[in-house]
Design a protein around this motif. Structure first.
Motif, PDB file in Angstrom:
ATOM      1  N   ALA A  18       0.830  -1.209   0.000  1.00  0.00           N
ATOM      2  CA  ALA A  18       0.000   0.000   0.000  1.00  0.00           C
ATOM      3  C   ALA A  18       0.864   1.258   0.000  1.00  0.00           C
ATOM      4  O   ALA A  18       0.601   2.209  -0.753  1.00  0.00           O
ATOM      5  CB  ALA A  18      -0.941  -0.005   1.208  1.00  0.00           C
ATOM      6  N   ILE A  19       1.904   1.279   0.830  1.00  0.00           N
ATOM      7  CA  ILE A  19       2.814   2.420   0.860  1.00  0.00           C
ATOM      8  C   ILE A  19       3.454   2.612  -0.516  1.00  0.00           C
ATOM      9  O   ILE A  19       3.563   3.744  -1.009  1.00  0.00           O
ATOM     10  CB  ILE A  19       3.884   2.237   1.955  1.00  0.00           C
ATOM     11  CG1 ILE A  19       3.245   2.320   3.350  1.00  0.00           C
ATOM     12  CG2 ILE A  19       4.991   3.281   1.812  1.00  0.00           C
ATOM     13  CD1 ILE A  19       4.175   1.892   4.480  1.00  0.00           C
ATOM     14  N   SER A  20       3.861   1.524  -1.150  1.00  0.00           N
ATOM     15  CA  SER A  20       4.477   1.597  -2.484  1.00  0.00           C
ATOM     16  C   SER A  20       3.530   2.213  -3.497  1.00  0.00           C
ATOM     17  O   SER A  20       3.935   3.069  -4.288  1.00  0.00           O
ATOM     18  CB  SER A  20       4.884   0.208  -2.969  1.00  0.00           C
ATOM     19  OG  SER A  20       5.901  -0.314  -2.183  1.00  0.00           O
ATOM     20  N   ILE A  21       2.301   1.773  -3.475  1.00  0.00           N
ATOM     21  CA  ILE A  21       1.305   2.296  -4.426  1.00  0.00           C
ATOM     22  C   ILE A  21       1.126   3.797  -4.231  1.00  0.00           C
ATOM     23  O   ILE A  21       1.103   4.565  -5.192  1.00  0.00           O
ATOM     24  CB  ILE A  21      -0.023   1.539  -4.284  1.00  0.00           C
ATOM     25  CG1 ILE A  21       0.146   0.106  -4.803  1.00  0.00           C
ATOM     26  CG2 ILE A  21      -1.156   2.261  -5.021  1.00  0.00           C
ATOM     27  CD1 ILE A  21      -1.003  -0.821  -4.469  1.00  0.00           C
ATOM     28  N   VAL A  22       1.024   4.208  -2.969  1.00  0.00           N
ATOM     29  CA  VAL A  22       0.869   5.634  -2.682  1.00  0.00           C
ATOM     30  C   VAL A  22       2.091   6.420  -3.151  1.00  0.00           C
ATOM     31  O   VAL A  22       1.957   7.452  -3.816  1.00  0.00           O
ATOM     32  CB  VAL A  22       0.596   5.864  -1.178  1.00  0.00           C
ATOM     33  CG1 VAL A  22       0.690   7.333  -0.817  1.00  0.00           C
ATOM     34  CG2 VAL A  22      -0.766   5.301  -0.794  1.00  0.00           C
ATOM     35  N   GLU A  23       3.281   5.937  -2.819  1.00  0.00           N
ATOM     36  CA  GLU A  23       4.496   6.673  -3.161  1.00  0.00           C
ATOM     37  C   GLU A  23       4.785   6.695  -4.663  1.00  0.00           C
ATOM     38  O   GLU A  23       5.238   7.712  -5.190  1.00  0.00           O
ATOM     39  CB  GLU A  23       5.690   6.089  -2.420  1.00  0.00           C
ATOM     40  CG  GLU A  23       5.644   6.360  -0.929  1.00  0.00           C
ATOM     41  CD  GLU A  23       6.730   5.657  -0.143  1.00  0.00           C
ATOM     42  OE1 GLU A  23       7.067   6.149   0.933  1.00  0.00           O
ATOM     43  OE2 GLU A  23       7.238   4.604  -0.604  1.00  0.00           O
ATOM     44  N   ASP A  37       2.611  17.762   5.101  1.00  0.00           N
ATOM     45  CA  ASP A  37       2.768  19.220   5.107  1.00  0.00           C
ATOM     46  C   ASP A  37       3.588  19.740   3.927  1.00  0.00           C
ATOM     47  O   ASP A  37       4.320  20.721   4.053  1.00  0.00           O
ATOM     48  CB  ASP A  37       3.379  19.711   6.432  1.00  0.00           C
ATOM     49  CG  ASP A  37       2.494  19.395   7.621  1.00  0.00           C
ATOM     50  OD1 ASP A  37       1.252  19.464   7.471  1.00  0.00           O
ATOM     51  OD2 ASP A  37       3.038  19.079   8.693  1.00  0.00           O
ATOM     52  N   PHE A  38       3.488  19.091   2.770  1.00  0.00           N
ATOM     53  CA  PHE A  38       4.159  19.560   1.570  1.00  0.00           C
ATOM     54  C   PHE A  38       3.200  20.418   0.750  1.00  0.00           C
ATOM     55  O   PHE A  38       2.000  20.141   0.694  1.00  0.00           O
ATOM     56  CB  PHE A  38       4.633  18.393   0.692  1.00  0.00           C
ATOM     57  CG  PHE A  38       5.784  17.606   1.241  1.00  0.00           C
ATOM     58  CD1 PHE A  38       6.691  18.161   2.131  1.00  0.00           C
ATOM     59  CD2 PHE A  38       5.980  16.291   0.861  1.00  0.00           C
ATOM     60  CE1 PHE A  38       7.762  17.433   2.625  1.00  0.00           C
ATOM     61  CE2 PHE A  38       7.051  15.559   1.348  1.00  0.00           C
ATOM     62  CZ  PHE A  38       7.941  16.130   2.230  1.00  0.00           C
ATOM     63  N   THR A  39       3.735  21.411   0.087  1.00  0.00           N
ATOM     64  CA  THR A  39       2.959  22.176  -0.880  1.00  0.00           C
ATOM     65  C   THR A  39       2.973  21.415  -2.204  1.00  0.00           C
ATOM     66  O   THR A  39       3.782  20.504  -2.398  1.00  0.00           O
ATOM     67  CB  THR A  39       3.574  23.578  -1.092  1.00  0.00           C
ATOM     68  OG1 THR A  39       4.873  23.412  -1.669  1.00  0.00           O
ATOM     69  CG2 THR A  39       3.656  24.350   0.223  1.00  0.00           C
ATOM     70  N   ALA A  40       2.113  21.840  -3.118  1.00  0.00           N
ATOM     71  CA  ALA A  40       2.083  21.196  -4.443  1.00  0.00           C
ATOM     72  C   ALA A  40       3.429  21.354  -5.144  1.00  0.00           C
ATOM     73  O   ALA A  40       3.907  20.422  -5.796  1.00  0.00           O
ATOM     74  CB  ALA A  40       0.962  21.795  -5.289  1.00  0.00           C
ATOM     75  N   GLU A  41       4.037  22.519  -4.990  1.00  0.00           N
ATOM     76  CA  GLU A  41       5.328  22.766  -5.637  1.00  0.00           C
ATOM     77  C   GLU A  41       6.415  21.841  -5.096  1.00  0.00           C
ATOM     78  O   GLU A  41       7.166  21.232  -5.865  1.00  0.00           O
ATOM     79  CB  GLU A  41       5.744  24.222  -5.423  1.00  0.00           C
ATOM     80  CG  GLU A  41       7.048  24.584  -6.085  1.00  0.00           C
ATOM     81  CD  GLU A  41       7.464  26.025  -5.797  1.00  0.00           C
ATOM     82  OE1 GLU A  41       8.601  26.365  -6.175  1.00  0.00           O
ATOM     83  OE2 GLU A  41       6.681  26.781  -5.210  1.00  0.00           O
ATOM     84  N   ILE A  42       6.496  21.728  -3.795  1.00  0.00           N
ATOM     85  CA  ILE A  42       7.503  20.846  -3.192  1.00  0.00           C
ATOM     86  C   ILE A  42       7.201  19.388  -3.515  1.00  0.00           C
ATOM     87  O   ILE A  42       8.110  18.612  -3.813  1.00  0.00           O
ATOM     88  CB  ILE A  42       7.597  21.085  -1.671  1.00  0.00           C
ATOM     89  CG1 ILE A  42       8.162  22.481  -1.409  1.00  0.00           C
ATOM     90  CG2 ILE A  42       8.474  20.029  -1.007  1.00  0.00           C
ATOM     91  CD1 ILE A  42       8.143  22.897   0.041  1.00  0.00           C
ATOM     92  N   ALA A  43       5.936  19.009  -3.477  1.00  0.00           N
ATOM     93  CA  ALA A  43       5.558  17.628  -3.801  1.00  0.00           C
ATOM     94  C   ALA A  43       5.989  17.257  -5.210  1.00  0.00           C
ATOM     95  O   ALA A  43       6.466  16.139  -5.454  1.00  0.00           O
ATOM     96  CB  ALA A  43       4.057  17.436  -3.635  1.00  0.00           C
ATOM     97  N   THR A  44       5.846  18.188  -6.135  1.00  0.00           N
ATOM     98  CA  THR A  44       6.274  17.940  -7.512  1.00  0.00           C
ATOM     99  C   THR A  44       7.787  17.763  -7.582  1.00  0.00           C
ATOM    100  O   THR A  44       8.282  16.872  -8.277  1.00  0.00           O
ATOM    101  CB  THR A  44       5.823  19.096  -8.424  1.00  0.00           C
ATOM    102  OG1 THR A  44       4.394  19.169  -8.386  1.00  0.00           O
ATOM    103  CG2 THR A  44       6.282  18.884  -9.852  1.00  0.00           C
ATOM    104  N   LYS A  45       8.514  18.595  -6.843  1.00  0.00           N
ATOM    105  CA  LYS A  45       9.974  18.500  -6.861  1.00  0.00           C
ATOM    106  C   LYS A  45      10.475  17.190  -6.262  1.00  0.00           C
ATOM    107  O   LYS A  45      11.464  16.634  -6.743  1.00  0.00           O
ATOM    108  CB  LYS A  45      10.598  19.675  -6.092  1.00  0.00           C
ATOM    109  CG  LYS A  45      10.535  20.978  -6.824  1.00  0.00           C
ATOM    110  CD  LYS A  45      11.210  22.078  -6.029  1.00  0.00           C
ATOM    111  CE  LYS A  45      11.108  23.404  -6.750  1.00  0.00           C
ATOM    112  NZ  LYS A  45      11.750  24.483  -5.986  1.00  0.00           N
ATOM    113  N   VAL A  46       9.832  16.730  -5.211  1.00  0.00           N
ATOM    114  CA  VAL A  46      10.316  15.515  -4.537  1.00  0.00           C
ATOM    115  C   VAL A  46       9.629  14.241  -5.040  1.00  0.00           C
ATOM    116  O   VAL A  46       9.934  13.154  -4.560  1.00  0.00           O
ATOM    117  CB  VAL A  46      10.185  15.608  -2.994  1.00  0.00           C
ATOM    118  CG1 VAL A  46      10.966  16.785  -2.455  1.00  0.00           C
ATOM    119  CG2 VAL A  46       8.740  15.659  -2.561  1.00  0.00           C
ATOM    120  N   ALA A  47       8.761  14.357  -6.026  1.00  0.00           N
ATOM    121  CA  ALA A  47       8.050  13.187  -6.557  1.00  0.00           C
ATOM    122  C   ALA A  47       8.997  12.056  -6.973  1.00  0.00           C
ATOM    123  O   ALA A  47       8.737  10.890  -6.636  1.00  0.00           O
ATOM    124  CB  ALA A  47       7.135  13.581  -7.707  1.00  0.00           C
TER     125      ALA A  47
END
Length: 126
Positions: A18-23, A37-47
Motif C-alpha cells: 500500500a505504501i508503495s502504491i501511494v508513493e 505538510d508539503f505544498t504542491a510545488e515541493i511535492a512535484t519537486k520531490v516526486a
C-alpha cells in the motif's frame, strides 16, 4: 503459532504494498502530500524521490512475501526483512512523522515476536 507468524508477515507486506502504491502512483494527489505538510510545488519537486522510496518499499514487501513462503532459510529471511521494516519505521518516525511507529514499526515488531515464538516452539518440539 507459525500460522499467526506467517499471517502477520503477510500483513506487514500488505502495508508496504500500500505504501508503495501511494508513493509511486498517488504521491502528487493533494490528500497524500498534504499529510506530510508539503505544498504542491515541493511535492512535484520531490516526486522522483517519493517514487524511488516506493520502489524500495515494494522490494521490502517482496522480501516479506518471500520469507513468509520460503521453505529453506525462512527464519533468516523473515528476521532480516522484519528488522529492516522496524529500522525504517523508527527512522521514518524520527524524520517524517511519529505515526510511522504505529503504521510500520509496531506491526513489524509484532510479526517479529510471533516469528521468534513460532521458531522457539518448533525448536522446543523438534
Amino acid at each position: 503459532m507459525l500460522t499467526s507468524a506467517i499471517i502477520s508477515i503477510i500483513l506487514v507486506a500488505a502495508i508496504h504494498i500500500a505504501i508503495s502504491i501511494v508513493e509511486i502512483f498517488l504521491w502528487q494527489n493533494p490528500s497524500v502530500y498534504q499529510r506530510l505538510d508539503f505544498t504542491a510545488e515541493i511535492a512535484t519537486k520531490v516526486a522522483p524521490i517519493a517514487q524511488n522510496a516506493g520502489l524500495y518499499n515494494s522490494f521490502i514487501a517482496a522480501g516479506l512475501i518471500w520469507g513468509a513462503f520460503a521453505k529453506s532459510n525462512s527464519l533468516g529471511i523473515r528476521i532480516f526483512f522484519l528488522v529492516c521494516v522496524i529500522i525504517a519505521g523508527v527512522f521514518g518516525a524520527l524524520t517524517l512523522r511519529w505515526t510511522t511507529l504505529v503504521l510500520q514499526t509496531l506491526p513489524a515488531f509484532i510479526a517479529l515476536t510471533l516469528v521468534w515464538l513460532a521458531h522457539s516452539q518448533l525448536k522446543f518440539q523438534g
